[in-house]
Design a protein around this motif. Structure first.
Motif, PDB file in Angstrom:
ATOM      1  N   ASN A  39     102.900  77.560 -44.509  1.00  0.00           N
ATOM      2  CA  ASN A  39     101.749  76.604 -45.360  1.00  0.00           C
ATOM      3  C   ASN A  39     100.404  75.486 -44.762  1.00  0.00           C
ATOM      4  N   ILE A  40      99.540  76.068 -46.128  1.00  0.00           N
ATOM      5  CA  ILE A  40      98.453  75.116 -45.721  1.00  0.00           C
ATOM      6  C   ILE A  40      98.563  72.989 -45.132  1.00  0.00           C
ATOM      7  N   MET A  41      99.501  72.910 -46.090  1.00  0.00           N
ATOM      8  CA  MET A  41     100.469  71.702 -46.157  1.00  0.00           C
ATOM      9  C   MET A  41     101.581  71.302 -44.951  1.00  0.00           C
ATOM     10  N   ASP A  42     101.117  72.252 -43.858  1.00  0.00           N
ATOM     11  CA  ASP A  42     101.940  72.250 -42.640  1.00  0.00           C
ATOM     12  C   ASP A  42     100.539  71.779 -41.562  1.00  0.00           C
ATOM     13  N   HIS A  43     100.277  70.244 -41.561  1.00  0.00           N
ATOM     14  CA  HIS A  43      98.739  69.551 -40.797  1.00  0.00           C
ATOM     15  C   HIS A  43      99.658  68.220 -40.299  1.00  0.00           C
ATOM     16  N   ALA A  44     100.452  67.742 -40.345  1.00  0.00           N
ATOM     17  CA  ALA A  44     101.195  66.342 -39.945  1.00  0.00           C
ATOM     18  C   ALA A  44     101.306  66.482 -38.059  1.00  0.00           C
ATOM     19  N   PRO A  45     100.526  65.310 -38.268  1.00  0.00           N
ATOM     20  CA  PRO A  45     100.320  65.060 -36.454  1.00  0.00           C
ATOM     21  C   PRO A  45     101.699  64.939 -35.879  1.00  0.00           C
ATOM     22  N   MET A  46     101.811  65.504 -35.376  1.00  0.00           N
ATOM     23  CA  MET A  46     103.246  65.270 -34.374  1.00  0.00           C
ATOM     24  C   MET A  46     104.607  65.400 -34.998  1.00  0.00           C
ATOM     25  N   VAL A  47     104.098  66.030 -36.210  1.00  0.00           N
ATOM     26  CA  VAL A  47     104.896  67.094 -36.191  1.00  0.00           C
ATOM     27  C   VAL A  47     104.681  68.818 -36.898  1.00  0.00           C
ATOM     28  N   ASN A  48     103.725  68.609 -37.086  1.00  0.00           N
ATOM     29  CA  ASN A  48     103.375  70.156 -37.246  1.00  0.00           C
ATOM     30  C   ASN A  48     102.637  70.691 -36.177  1.00  0.00           C
ATOM     31  N   ILE A  49     101.689  68.936 -36.088  1.00  0.00           N
ATOM     32  CA  ILE A  49     100.712  69.015 -35.189  1.00  0.00           C
ATOM     33  C   ILE A  49     100.698  68.622 -34.094  1.00  0.00           C
ATOM     34  N   MET A  50     101.046  69.715 -32.599  1.00  0.00           N
ATOM     35  CA  MET A  50     101.249  68.488 -31.239  1.00  0.00           C
ATOM     36  C   MET A  50      99.866  68.677 -30.573  1.00  0.00           C
ATOM     37  N   PRO A  51     100.199  67.066 -29.679  1.00  0.00           N
ATOM     38  CA  PRO A  51      98.973  66.977 -28.942  1.00  0.00           C
ATOM     39  C   PRO A  51      97.837  68.636 -27.612  1.00  0.00           C
ATOM     40  N   PHE A  52      96.615  67.713 -27.848  1.00  0.00           N
ATOM     41  CA  PHE A  52      96.056  69.015 -27.128  1.00  0.00           C
ATOM     42  C   PHE A  52      95.627  68.779 -25.834  1.00  0.00           C
ATOM     43  N   GLY A  53      96.794  68.333 -25.126  1.00  0.00           N
ATOM     44  CA  GLY A  53      96.699  67.738 -23.519  1.00  0.00           C
ATOM     45  C   GLY A  53      95.334  66.809 -23.329  1.00  0.00           C
ATOM     46  N   MET A  54      94.098  66.748 -23.583  1.00  0.00           N
ATOM     47  CA  MET A  54      93.171  65.827 -23.610  1.00  0.00           C
ATOM     48  C   MET A  54      92.400  66.047 -23.973  1.00  0.00           C
ATOM     49  N   CYS A  55      91.640  64.797 -25.091  1.00  0.00           N
ATOM     50  CA  CYS A  55      90.905  64.630 -26.166  1.00  0.00           C
ATOM     51  C   CYS A  55      89.467  64.211 -25.041  1.00  0.00           C
ATOM     52  N   ASN A  56      88.386  64.779 -25.665  1.00  0.00           N
ATOM     53  CA  ASN A  56      87.080  64.748 -25.538  1.00  0.00           C
ATOM     54  C   ASN A  56      86.037  64.079 -26.046  1.00  0.00           C
ATOM     55  N   SER A  57      86.658  63.854 -27.097  1.00  0.00           N
ATOM     56  CA  SER A  57      85.768  63.708 -28.191  1.00  0.00           C
ATOM     57  C   SER A  57      85.385  62.103 -28.886  1.00  0.00           C
ATOM     58  N   CYS A  79      95.556  62.914 -26.149  1.00  0.00           N
ATOM     59  CA  CYS A  79      95.576  64.010 -27.472  1.00  0.00           C
ATOM     60  C   CYS A  79      95.949  63.168 -28.523  1.00  0.00           C
ATOM     61  N   ILE A  80      96.085  62.606 -29.168  1.00  0.00           N
ATOM     62  CA  ILE A  80      96.792  62.255 -30.541  1.00  0.00           C
ATOM     63  C   ILE A  80      96.540  62.975 -31.516  1.00  0.00           C
ATOM     64  N   PRO A  81      96.666  64.448 -32.376  1.00  0.00           N
ATOM     65  CA  PRO A  81      96.091  64.573 -33.226  1.00  0.00           C
ATOM     66  C   PRO A  81      95.849  63.419 -34.764  1.00  0.00           C
ATOM     67  N   MET A  82      94.709  63.409 -35.154  1.00  0.00           N
ATOM     68  CA  MET A  82      94.580  63.081 -36.318  1.00  0.00           C
ATOM     69  C   MET A  82      94.512  63.522 -37.635  1.00  0.00           C
ATOM     70  N   THR A  83      95.086  64.407 -38.078  1.00  0.00           N
ATOM     71  CA  THR A  83      95.124  65.320 -39.243  1.00  0.00           C
ATOM     72  C   THR A  83      95.476  65.451 -40.394  1.00  0.00           C
ATOM     73  N   VAL A  84      94.916  64.597 -41.300  1.00  0.00           N
ATOM     74  CA  VAL A  84      94.856  64.331 -42.857  1.00  0.00           C
ATOM     75  C   VAL A  84      94.990  64.933 -43.935  1.00  0.00           C
ATOM     76  N   ALA A  85      94.326  66.144 -43.159  1.00  0.00           N
ATOM     77  CA  ALA A  85      94.315  66.897 -44.605  1.00  0.00           C
ATOM     78  C   ALA A  85      94.902  68.171 -44.278  1.00  0.00           C
ATOM     79  N   PRO A  86      95.122  68.690 -45.349  1.00  0.00           N
ATOM     80  CA  PRO A  86      95.360  70.672 -45.068  1.00  0.00           C
ATOM     81  C   PRO A  86      94.478  71.208 -44.900  1.00  0.00           C
ATOM     82  N   TRP A  87      95.388  72.397 -43.924  1.00  0.00           N
ATOM     83  CA  TRP A  87      94.012  73.314 -43.453  1.00  0.00           C
ATOM     84  C   TRP A  87      93.235  74.092 -44.724  1.00  0.00           C
TER      85      TRP A  87
END
Length: 129
Positions: A39-57, A79-87
């Motif tokens: 569901n849209i609440m499956d956005h927690a970094p390092m729990v639901n969303i894993m790193p994407f290799g290297m970050c270019n931002s 990469c360390i995802p920082m997803t604080v808002a839902p999908w």
């Protein structure tokens, strides 16, 4: 029609160098073609969303620091995802664990400027309106 997203779906970040997969905890969930449905609440970094290799931002402080140390040459960092808002937007007419179901058209935004999208929903038959 959009496809239901389940655990194991492949994700890609616009600032990442590698794909990642979605992890869905099987708490109070229904199964869709085998794995737990997301569901849209499956956005927690390092729990639901894993790193994407290297970050270019350059919005990512570690990338900005490494780039500054390299005299302005873009230097990707892990990469360390920082997803604080839902999908967004999800499927508002289909609820999973009292939240809108996650479909393959949804996006999740990273604080560092990346847009995370679903490249493979891990389902082929489960369609959402």
């Amino acid at each position: 029609m959009a496809h239901q997203v389940t655990m194991g779906a492949m994700l890609q970040c616009s600032c990442g160098t590698a794909p990642s997969s979605l992890n869905v905890l099987p708490l109070k969930r229904v199964l869709a073609e085998g794995p737990p449905a997301a569901n849209i609440m499956d956005h927690a970094p390092m729990v639901n969303i894993m790193p994407f290799g290297m970050c270019n931002s350059l919005a990512n402080p570690t990338v900005a620091s490494a780039t500054a140390a390299a005299m302005g040459v873009l230097t990707p960092m892990p990469c360390i995802p920082m997803t604080v808002a839902p999908w967004i937007p999800g499927a508002p007419t289909v609820l999973i664990a009292n939240q809108p179901a996650l479909n393959n058209n949804s996006k999740c935004l990273c604080t560092w400027g990346g847009s995370i999208s679903v490249t493979n929903p891990a389902t082929v038959k489960t369609l959402l309106p």
